[in-house]
Design an enzyme around this catalytic site. Structure first.
Site, mmCIF file in Angstrom:
data_model
loop_
_atom_site.group_PDB
_atom_site.id
_atom_site.type_symbol
_atom_site.label_atom_id
_atom_site.label_comp_id
_atom_site.label_asym_id
_atom_site.label_seq_id
_atom_site.Cartn_x
_atom_site.Cartn_y
_atom_site.Cartn_z
ATOM 1 C CB CYS A 258 -0.820 0.006 1.183
ATOM 2 S SG CYS A 258 -1.834 -1.473 1.573
ATOM 3 C CB ALA A 260 -0.065 5.967 -2.914
ATOM 4 N N PRO A 261 1.625 7.743 -0.730
ATOM 5 C CG PRO A 261 2.032 9.949 0.289
ATOM 6 C CD PRO A 261 1.462 8.636 0.235
ATOM 7 N N GLY A 262 4.262 7.258 -1.343
ATOM 8 C CA GLY A 262 5.610 6.919 -1.663
ATOM 9 C C GLY A 262 6.749 7.418 -0.520
ATOM 10 N N GLY A 263 6.395 7.937 0.502
ATOM 11 C CA GLY A 263 7.069 8.370 1.476
ATOM 12 C C GLY A 263 8.222 7.139 2.237
ATOM 13 C CG ASP A 282 -1.875 3.025 -3.331
ATOM 14 O OD1 ASP A 282 -1.107 2.906 -2.200
ATOM 15 O OD2 ASP A 282 -3.040 3.086 -3.276
ATOM 16 C CG ASP A 309 -8.012 -4.987 -4.046
ATOM 17 O OD1 ASP A 309 -7.024 -5.415 -2.974
ATOM 18 O OD2 ASP A 309 -9.166 -5.139 -4.057
ATOM 19 C CG ASP A 328 1.611 2.736 5.829
ATOM 20 O OD1 ASP A 328 1.495 2.638 7.248
ATOM 21 O OD2 ASP A 328 1.412 3.658 5.282
ATOM 22 C CB CYS A 381 -1.201 6.934 9.981
ATOM 23 S SG CYS A 381 -2.280 6.874 8.802
#
Length: 449
Positions: A258, A260-263, A282, A309, A328, A381
């Site tokens: 999962c 995105a956004p790539g950090g 993603d 998916d 994540d 998060c």
């Protein structure tokens, strides 16, 4: 842009967030990038939009004192009052008379003379009489909900999980702007060099205890020369801990399910020293492009992106493919309320349960792709136990061949080991622990390694 136009634009953003579910940080960013807001006004725009959303329940409570109970307000009038009350109550540097003058002007422009007179009357009454306190609220959870502007169902849920004192601390922390943190690109610059250069540019900096690449910065680091040269990545400190805890080595094959956004994806790429291969997935192609572009900016060539998916990745990879897997997982985001205040009003308890089911599916369907001596890092998060401990416990119960990696806790940074209460299944970081995002992470492996 005049202050009148600034407040009118802020009102437009608030209405779009409230009515359409748009994200405030994206709308603010779009408006700033349009160059219609003077640089000196960026801070005020952000403050009054974020502040009005953060304090919405408190502002609604204030409104009840000054507006008749049966009065029906158009949404734009309600939010104009909220916007004005926020500035009058919370911003000492903005004079009340200026707030009232601009609000009445906006009311004239958007409504009619009667509406403008109404807005003027309400705001001047608040100026004369002052705002109500919260002492008349008998129920303690309701009082906390209104005072700290968190929905009461969420306050009650956190009290049940963590107690009243911890819930109060988290709610209050969510109203404070968190410190800015960045991650260096270690193939291009050292942390010491980056900190020195940032100091020379006038920033106050200190190293993060969460990551050897992390720096806490006071000031708008987006304007720094290092950021413009793609030597820094904006990332919350607790988020940096994810790649740090994956136990990575050069030339590994890694799955980021999962991404995105790539950090975190690019952090993994840096930890691998741009070796090995990372497969980053993603759900949407648009999001995978963010990961791809971020990797390109940082000069990383070991990342392959694809939209899919991630519950169906067995269609792309055979069992036992990956040395490391990062899940994540999509979550309620209740750990990042401080930076995305809209979240606390948009999520429901049913959303949490639905997301927990998806998280379980991801763990169940992806785990067979792990090599026998591999490791899975599961993170969210959020601070909700249903999405964190309970998901991991359910997975371990249904998959007894897996266990929490016994070396996980010992490999945490020393300061974090000493400071945080560790459960038997992972690490829960709360937003008030180190003024970071709330985050959960754990590391799983097959038994008998």
């Amino acid at each position: 842009m005049t202050k009148f136009k600034l407040r009118s634009s802020a009102l437009d953003i608030l209405l779009r967030v409230d009515n359409g579910g748009a994200y405030s940080h994206l709308l603010i960013d779009q408006l700033i990038k349009s160059n219609r807001v003077a640089e000196k006004d960026h801070g005020l725009l952000t403050e009054i939009v974020y502040g009005s959303i953060q304090r919405k329940l408190t502002l609604a409570y204030f409104t009840k004192k000054f507006v008749k109970k049966n009065a029906k307000l158009d949404d734009w009038v309600k939010w104009l009052l909220y916007l004005s009350f926020y500035q009058m109550y919370y911003l000492e540097r903005v004079p009340d008379h200026a707030v009232i003058h601009e609000a009445v002007g906006i009311a004239k422009e958007r409504g009619h003379k009667g509406i403008a007179s109404f807005v003027n009357g309400v705001l001047r009454q608040a100026q004369r009489e002052g705002f109500p306190d919260f002492e008349n609220i008998v129920d303690e959870s309701e009082k906390l909900s209104i005072r700290a502007s968190h929905p009461q169902w969420l306050v009650n849920r956190w009290i049940e999980q963590y107690g009243y004192e911890k819930t109060t601390s988290m709610c209050e922390e969510n109203l404070i702007t968190k410190p800015f943190s960045v991650r260096i690109q270690p193939q291009k610059i050292s942390r010491e060099e980056a900190m020195l250069q940032l100091q020379q540019e006038g920033y106050e900096v200190k190293p993060s205890i969460f990551s050897s690449q992390g720096i806490i910065v006071e000031g708008n680091v987006l304007k720094s020369s290092l950021f413009k040269q793609h030597l820094l990545t904006i990332q919350d400190q607790s988020s940096m801990l994810v790649a740090e805890m994956m136990d990575l080595s050069d030339n590994m094959t890694v799955l980021d399910a999962c991404s995105a956004p790539g950090g975190k994806t690019t952090h993994i790429g840096e930890k691998l020293n741009n070796t090995g291969q990372i497969f980053a997935y993603d759900l949407h192609e648009k999001k995978t492009k963010l990961v791809k572009n971020k990797a390109a900016d940082l000069g990383l060539t070991n990342i392959t992106t694809q939209a899919a998916d991630s519950r169906n990745l067995a269609n792309f990879h055979t069992e036992g493919t990956f040395d490391r897997v990062l899940i994540d997982a999509p979550c309620s985001g209740l750990g990042v309320i401080r930076g995305k205040p809209d979240i606390k009003y948009q999520k429901t308890e049913q959303d949490i349960s639905n997301l927990a089911n998806i998280q379980k599916q991801l763990l169940e369907n992806i785990s067979p792709l792990l090599k026998k001596d591999g490791k899975i890092l599961y993170s969210t998060c959020t601070i909700d136990q249903e999405e964190n401990e309970q998901v991991v416990q359910a997975f371990l119960k249904e998959n007894p061949k897996f266990e929490v990696d016994p070396t996980f806790f010992d490999s945490l940074p020393n300061d974090i080991q000493a400071s945080f209460g560790l459960s038997n299944v992972g690490l829960q970081i709360f937003p008030d622990d180190y003024h970071t995002d709330g985050f959960f992470l754990t590391r799983l492996r097959l038994k008998n390694q």
